[in-house]
Design an enzyme around this catalytic site. Structure first.
Site, PDB file in Angstrom:
ATOM      1  N   SER A 144       6.329   7.970  -8.996  1.00 16.56           N
ATOM      2  CA  SER A 144       7.670   7.380  -8.902  1.00 16.56           C
ATOM      3  C   SER A 144       8.394   7.651 -10.214  1.00 16.56           C
ATOM      4  O   SER A 144       7.746   7.794 -11.266  1.00 16.56           O
ATOM      5  CB  SER A 144       7.552   5.876  -8.681  1.00 16.56           C
ATOM      6  OG  SER A 144       8.783   5.233  -8.910  1.00 16.56           O
ATOM      7  N   TYR A 157       3.709  -2.222 -11.397  1.00 15.89           N
ATOM      8  CA  TYR A 157       3.966  -1.067 -10.526  1.00 15.89           C
ATOM      9  C   TYR A 157       4.329   0.159 -11.371  1.00 15.89           C
ATOM     10  O   TYR A 157       3.763   1.247 -11.187  1.00 15.89           O
ATOM     11  CB  TYR A 157       5.102  -1.390  -9.542  1.00 15.89           C
ATOM     12  CG  TYR A 157       5.512  -0.198  -8.711  1.00 15.89           C
ATOM     13  CD1 TYR A 157       4.688   0.246  -7.681  1.00 15.89           C
ATOM     14  CD2 TYR A 157       6.691   0.499  -8.968  1.00 15.89           C
ATOM     15  CE1 TYR A 157       5.037   1.358  -6.925  1.00 15.89           C
ATOM     16  CE2 TYR A 157       7.046   1.605  -8.215  1.00 15.89           C
ATOM     17  CZ  TYR A 157       6.210   2.033  -7.199  1.00 15.89           C
ATOM     18  OH  TYR A 157       6.550   3.137  -6.463  1.00 15.89           O
TER      19      TYR A 157
HETATM   20  N1  LIG Z   1      10.355   3.733  -1.213  1.00 19.74           N
HETATM   21  C1  LIG Z   1      10.619   3.963  -2.477  1.00 19.74           C
HETATM   22  O1  LIG Z   1      11.724   3.635  -2.963  1.00 19.74           O
HETATM   23  C2  LIG Z   1       9.620   4.679  -3.344  1.00 19.74           C
HETATM   24  C3  LIG Z   1      10.069   5.221  -4.561  1.00 19.74           C
HETATM   25  C4  LIG Z   1       9.161   5.873  -5.383  1.00 19.74           C
HETATM   26  C5  LIG Z   1       7.850   6.003  -4.995  1.00 19.74           C
HETATM   27  N2  LIG Z   1       7.425   5.452  -3.833  1.00 19.74           N
HETATM   28  C6  LIG Z   1       5.997   5.585  -3.481  1.00 19.74           C
HETATM   29  O2  LIG Z   1       5.893   6.245  -2.235  1.00 19.74           O
HETATM   30  C7  LIG Z   1       4.653   5.891  -1.619  1.00 19.74           C
HETATM   31  C8  LIG Z   1       4.908   5.551  -0.165  1.00 19.74           C
HETATM   32  O3  LIG Z   1       5.733   4.398  -0.112  1.00 19.74           O
HETATM   33  P1  LIG Z   1       6.811   4.164   1.030  1.00 19.74           P
HETATM   34  O4  LIG Z   1       8.137   4.131   0.381  1.00 19.74           O
HETATM   35  O5  LIG Z   1       6.580   5.064   2.160  1.00 19.74           O
HETATM   36  O6  LIG Z   1       6.445   2.633   1.389  1.00 19.74           O
HETATM   37  P2  LIG Z   1       5.940   1.959   2.736  1.00 19.74           P
HETATM   38  O7  LIG Z   1       6.823   2.338   3.862  1.00 19.74           O
HETATM   39  O8  LIG Z   1       5.761   0.518   2.396  1.00 19.74           O
HETATM   40  O9  LIG Z   1       4.504   2.658   2.990  1.00 19.74           O
HETATM   41  C9  LIG Z   1       3.368   2.319   2.218  1.00 19.74           C
HETATM   42  C10 LIG Z   1       2.128   2.866   2.912  1.00 19.74           C
HETATM   43  O10 LIG Z   1       0.984   2.535   2.114  1.00 19.74           O
HETATM   44  C11 LIG Z   1      -0.011   1.998   2.959  1.00 19.74           C
HETATM   45  N3  LIG Z   1      -0.865   1.028   2.256  1.00 19.74           N
HETATM   46  C12 LIG Z   1      -0.486  -0.002   1.468  1.00 19.74           C
HETATM   47  N4  LIG Z   1      -1.557  -0.703   1.073  1.00 19.74           N
HETATM   48  C13 LIG Z   1      -2.644  -0.093   1.627  1.00 19.74           C
HETATM   49  C14 LIG Z   1      -4.037  -0.358   1.615  1.00 19.74           C
HETATM   50  N5  LIG Z   1      -4.562  -1.415   0.970  1.00 19.74           N
HETATM   51  N6  LIG Z   1      -4.858   0.459   2.303  1.00 19.74           N
HETATM   52  C15 LIG Z   1      -4.357   1.512   3.005  1.00 19.74           C
HETATM   53  N7  LIG Z   1      -3.048   1.821   3.050  1.00 19.74           N
HETATM   54  C16 LIG Z   1      -2.208   1.013   2.377  1.00 19.74           C
HETATM   55  C17 LIG Z   1       0.757   1.281   4.088  1.00 19.74           C
HETATM   56  O11 LIG Z   1      -0.037   1.232   5.263  1.00 19.74           O
HETATM   57  P3  LIG Z   1      -0.665  -0.103   5.910  1.00 19.74           P
HETATM   58  O12 LIG Z   1       0.208  -1.255   5.510  1.00 19.74           O
HETATM   59  O13 LIG Z   1      -0.670   0.165   7.379  1.00 19.74           O
HETATM   60  O14 LIG Z   1      -2.049  -0.166   5.348  1.00 19.74           O
HETATM   61  C18 LIG Z   1       1.916   2.245   4.288  1.00 19.74           C
HETATM   62  O15 LIG Z   1       1.557   3.252   5.205  1.00 19.74           O
HETATM   63  C19 LIG Z   1       4.075   4.746  -2.445  1.00 19.74           C
HETATM   64  O16 LIG Z   1       3.062   5.237  -3.295  1.00 19.74           O
HETATM   65  C20 LIG Z   1       5.258   4.268  -3.283  1.00 19.74           C
HETATM   66  O17 LIG Z   1       4.860   3.704  -4.502  1.00 19.74           O
HETATM   67  C21 LIG Z   1       8.277   4.811  -2.978  1.00 19.74           C
END
Ligand SMILES: NC(=O)c1ccc[n+]([C@@H]2O[C@H](COP(=O)([O-])OP(=O)(O)OC[C@H]3O[C@@H](n4cnc5c(N)ncnc54)[C@H](OP(=O)(O)O)[C@@H]3O)[C@@H](O)[C@H]2O)c1
Length: 272
Positions: A144, A157
């Site tokens: 990120s 985070y």
């Molecule tokens: N959205 C943003 O603004 C943003 C910005 C920068 C970076 N990111 C990064 O992008 C990545 C994806 O995030 P996203 O935006 O797609 O968020 P999201 O929609 O909340 O997806 C997060 C994913 O992580 C999985 N997860 C969380 N805890 C877990 C666990 N204990 N075991 C297995 N799976 C787990 C969730 O699946 P389950 O709940 O089904 O387990 C879900 O599929 C993350 O690493 C986040 O830090 C996001």
């Protein structure tokens, strides 16, 4: 995108947001996709949709709580028992927590450390030996822009993502001569479930992608397309938004003493 043709990709956090988008964009090219997350119903739904469009695609799902070492080990054992050789690992699963560290819930903090840092490192450690046999392989670690700076109210985070970016850079130097390319994908705000998950119960913090200025937002589709381009072109890191790239590049040129003042002013103004 030639690299992805016929690849076997394992995507963590494949039940929502960027993970689903990785699966969608790889589906026309890949031979096999392994979707990993806790919500099995969602994984099944995504699998069925993918197979309906790409009947020849091999889509496997594996339900795992990646914060648990036993689940990570079971995943590696299952891959071995199925003779699945992953040559593209996407460490995407992650979560955040928005609010002051002093009032944070320890279980949530531990979950962030376990998933964002330990699971990513352990899964990489488990899969690298077999990836080394693939000839050419790649690892994409979803970090990120928060990892470039200290971020008050998202301290753990941001620190976890600093680890991801730093780890990816060092790993790249070790593995690239051996045929594994490593890339850190560093998005800014993306409208996914991430912010709802990071919101504390009853919190009045209004931080969400929807309060972010439009030009700083990037869609999940753009983030993933840019991440895959970075892997295909063997780039060490990618910030998938030109405005953010410019902002971050300029900010990183500033001395930390000035950055501290700017970040504090920004946070104080937001919290007023
Ligand atoms: N959205 C943003 O603004 C943003 C910005 C920068 C970076 N990111 C990064 O992008 C990545 C994806 O995030 P996203 O935006 O797609 O968020 P999201 O929609 O909340 O997806 C997060 C994913 O992580 C999985 N997860 C969380 N805890 C877990 C666990 N204990 N075991 C297995 N799976 C787990 C969730 O699946 P389950 O709940 O089904 O387990 C879900 O599929 C993350 O690493 C986040 O830090 C996001």
């Amino acid at each position: 995108m030639k690299f992805f043709e016929g690849c076997t990709a394992l995507i963590t956090g494949a039940s929502s947001g960027l993970g689903v988008e990785f699966a969608r964009q790889l589906a026309p090219l890949a031979h096999c996709l392994i979707l990993v997350a806790r919500r099995e119903d969602r994984l099944n739904f995504i699998r069925n949709n993918l197979i309906a469009t790409y009947p020849n695609l091999d889509v496997r799902i594996f339900k795992a709580d990646l914060s648990q070492e036993t689940d990570r080990l079971s995943l590696a054992q299952w891959l071995q028992s199925q003779s699945i050789l992953v040559n593209f690992l996407i460490n995407n699963a992650g979560l955040g927590d928005h609010g002051p560290f002093a009032t944070s819930d320890w279980n949530r903090v531990r979950q962030i450390l376990d998933v964002n840092i330990t699971a990513l490192t352990h899964l990489t450690h488990l899969l690298v030996p077999s990836m080394l046999q693939s000839g050419r392989a790649a690892i994409l670690n979803v970090s990120s822009i928060a990892g470039f700076f200290p971020v008050p109210n998202m301290a753990v985070y941001a620190a976890s993502k600093a680890y991801v970016t730093n780890f990816s850079e060092a790993l790249r130097m070790e593995l690239r001569p051996l045929g594994i390319s490593v890339t850190a994908l560093c998005p800014g705000p993306v409208p996914t479930e991430f912010f709802a998950v990071a919101q504390r119960p009853g919190s009045d913090f209004q931080e969400s992608p929807f309060t972010t200025p439009e030009f700083l937002l990037t869609s999940a589709a753009e983030v993933v397309a840019e991440g895959l381009r970075a892997v295909a072109n063997d780039r060490p890191r990618s910030i998938p938004n030109p405005f953010l790239w410019l902002l971050i590049t300029l900010a990183l040129a500033l001395p930390i003493c000035l950055l501290r003042i700017l970040i504090s002013c920004y946070i104080n103004r937001k919290n007023r």
